[in-house]
Design a protein around this motif. Structure first.
Motif, PDB file in Angstrom:
ATOM      1  N   ALA A  86       0.832  -1.215   0.000  1.00 21.00           N
ATOM      2  CA  ALA A  86       0.000   0.000   0.000  1.00 21.00           C
ATOM      3  C   ALA A  86       0.865   1.263   0.000  1.00 21.00           C
ATOM      4  O   ALA A  86       0.573   2.230  -0.720  1.00 21.00           O
ATOM      5  N   LYS A  87       1.934   1.250   0.783  1.00 16.58           N
ATOM      6  CA  LYS A  87       2.829   2.413   0.836  1.00 16.58           C
ATOM      7  C   LYS A  87       3.513   2.635  -0.512  1.00 16.58           C
ATOM      8  O   LYS A  87       3.676   3.784  -0.959  1.00 16.58           O
ATOM      9  N   LYS A  89       2.425   1.869  -3.483  1.00 15.45           N
ATOM     10  CA  LYS A  89       1.432   2.445  -4.395  1.00 15.45           C
ATOM     11  C   LYS A  89       1.200   3.923  -4.089  1.00 15.45           C
ATOM     12  O   LYS A  89       1.069   4.752  -5.004  1.00 15.45           O
ATOM     13  N   HIS A  90       1.174   4.245  -2.798  1.00 14.62           N
ATOM     14  CA  HIS A  90       0.991   5.643  -2.362  1.00 14.62           C
ATOM     15  C   HIS A  90       2.119   6.515  -2.907  1.00 14.62           C
ATOM     16  O   HIS A  90       1.862   7.571  -3.515  1.00 14.62           O
ATOM     17  N   TYR A  91       3.381   6.085  -2.720  1.00 13.62           N
ATOM     18  CA  TYR A  91       4.499   6.928  -3.147  1.00 13.62           C
ATOM     19  C   TYR A  91       4.612   7.003  -4.667  1.00 13.62           C
ATOM     20  O   TYR A  91       4.943   8.063  -5.212  1.00 13.62           O
ATOM     21  N   SER A  93       2.168   7.015  -6.638  1.00 12.71           N
ATOM     22  CA  SER A  93       1.099   7.947  -7.043  1.00 12.71           C
ATOM     23  C   SER A  93       1.504   9.412  -6.850  1.00 12.71           C
ATOM     24  O   SER A  93       0.930  10.301  -7.490  1.00 12.71           O
TER      25      SER A  93
END
Length: 480
Positions: A86-87, A89-91, A93
């Motif tokens: 999840a992290k 994908k966050h970064y 993005s």
């Protein structure tokens, strides 16, 4: 025919620039290593090179960011925990095309927002992401700010002595003047405001305009932590003298005692309230290279500006733009450092266990090293309250000083070279950091593995005993 890059035609500021951490001792150590001698490089705060293991969670996240195709693999969840996925994908993005794309010259806005939130949690006061610039390590930020401050030889920068040679080297390179203020070794490397005022008065008598003051908290190479009272004195001094404060706070996670916890200059400034809190110009620096992260090779850092005029911020942004973009993977490391796993997250227990283990071991090593030095003949050492270094005073006998001069060496360089040849321990002589006349030191990191530390200190003690035996004059000489 003389060429542009012949030595005699180089910029004189380049030739004047000295950087002891990678100086004569380091070069000799590298030569000995090539010849097959085992070298323990304690000359630089480089944790992973001395065996510290990287934290698992940030490496998992950055690995996924570097190889985003892994996120599309149906088996990714078998290799990586869900919160790391999840992290990542966050970064990804937050970027404009992954880690291979330039970011804004100040760094990714999303990461700067996370840094601002970290600062607010730490200090209790809001922070503006627009006043935070991500940099390739804290050193690049320091150089950038000094470049903005120094206009010529008549501009002076107050620097603590002993000091980290980044400051002396950069000031020389930029053609400014270093204005030393001495820390008091007998007061656990404390700062005396009276001494600071004397330094400014002396500089002004020489036509130097003191424009900035550097503090290193916790100290490098001295390892002391500044108290809240000391920071208030410093901020009052900067207010009275119209001096910008540069707060080198890269070791803020590295604290090895409970009496003096780290407190940021920014928090103390804000606590003091108007008019000081609205007037004192402050630039604070941090990095992923130190603490329990130790990610020196990633080159991630930031600086935050407080009470700096908007037009000046624009000019600093312009200078940052020349380099286009700070290192993007390092920006992700910075985001992860300021926004790590939280209680309840899948990876929290492992992250907490790893980081706590590193800090507890460093605390033990600080004690082992201080006690080891203080057990040696003609060696005295203050306890390392914070940072990553021990800075013992070596009380060299007159015969050793004479022997050093006879071979054209500074006495503490002579001692450190002998130590290197005998033991393979690569240190930095105190003269590379600045010290009072006739007083000699060396700097070593406390980073060698905990299990190796007793053997290293035994090796040092054996060398030191033999050195003192060789050079002490028993017809009355004693410095202890």
């Amino acid at each position: 025919m003389s060429k542009s890059l012949d030595y005699e035609n180089l910029n004189e500021n380049v030739k004047k620039c000295q950087y002891a951490v990678r100086g004569e001792l380091y070069l000799r150590a590298s030569e000995l290593q090539k010849e097959g001698k085992k070298i323990i490089f304690t000359n630089v705060g480089n944790p992973h090179a001395l065996g510290q293991k990287p934290l698992t969670f940030p490496r998992q996240v950055v690995a996924l960011c570097q190889a985003p195709f892994l996120l599309d693999d149906p088996n990714v969840g078998l290799l990586f925990p869900a919160d790391a996925i999840a992290k990542a994908k966050h970064y990804i993005s937050l970027t404009s095309g992954g880690l291979g794309a330039y970011s804004d010259s100040r760094g990714l806005p999303g990461v700067r927002k996370e840094v601002a939130e970290f600062i607010e949690r730490r200090d209790g006061y809001p922070s503006d992401p627009e006043l935070i610039f991500l940099t390739d390590g804290a050193s690049k930020g320091v150089m950038q700010i000094l470049q903005s401050i120094i206009r010529g030889a008549h501009d002076g920068i107050l620097v603590p002595v002993p000091q980290y040679p980044l400051y002396s080297a950069t000031i020389s390179l930029l053609g400014g003047s270093l204005v030393p203020y001495f820390l008091e070794e007998t007061a656990n490397w404390g700062l005396d405001i009276g001494s600071l005022r004397q330094s400014v008065a002396q500089a002004r008598s020489q036509g130097i305009t003191v424009r900035a003051m550097v503090i290193i908290n916790p100290g490098n190479p001295t390892g002391q932590c500044l108290s809240e009272a000391n920071l208030k004195e410093i901020l009052n001094f900067c207010y009275q003298n119209n001096v910008v404060l540069l707060g080198d706070e890269v070791y803020q996670q590295n604290i090895y005692q409970d009496e003096r916890p780290f407190i940021s200059a920014r928090k103390v400034l804000m606590d003091m309230g108007p008019p000081i809190s609205k007037a004192v110009e402050l630039v604070s620096f941090h990095t992923v290279s130190k603490g329990y992260w130790g990610e020196c090779g990633q080159r991630g850092g930031y600086f935050e500006m407080t009470n700096i005029s908007p037009k000046t911020v624009e000019e600093i942004y312009k200078i940052s733009s020349i380099s286009l973009s700070p290192n993007v993977p390092a920006q992700i490391f910075m985001g992860l450092m300021v926004n790590p796993p939280k209680p309840g997250d899948i990876s929290y227990d492992q992250f907490h266990r790893e980081s706590k283990g590193i800090l507890e071991s460093l605390r033990k090593r600080a004690h082992i090293m201080t006690d080891g030095f203080n057990s040696c003949r003609n060696v005295v050492c203050n306890f390392t309250e914070g940072a990553m270094y021990s800075f013992p005073q070596i009380r060299l006998p007159p015969k050793a000083i004479e022997a050093a001069k006879s071979v054209g060496k500074v006495p503490d360089v002579f001692y450190c070279l002998k130590l290197l040849e005998a033991t393979g321990i690569s240190t930095v002589p105190g003269s590379g950091f600045g010290q009072k006349e006739g007083v000699f030191h060396l700097r070593t990191t406390i980073l060698p593995a905990e299990e190796d530390m007793p053997a290293i200190m035994d090796s040092f003690k054996k060398f030191n005993d033999e050195f003192m035996e060789q050079y002490e004059d028993y017809r009355g000489y004693s410095r202890m």
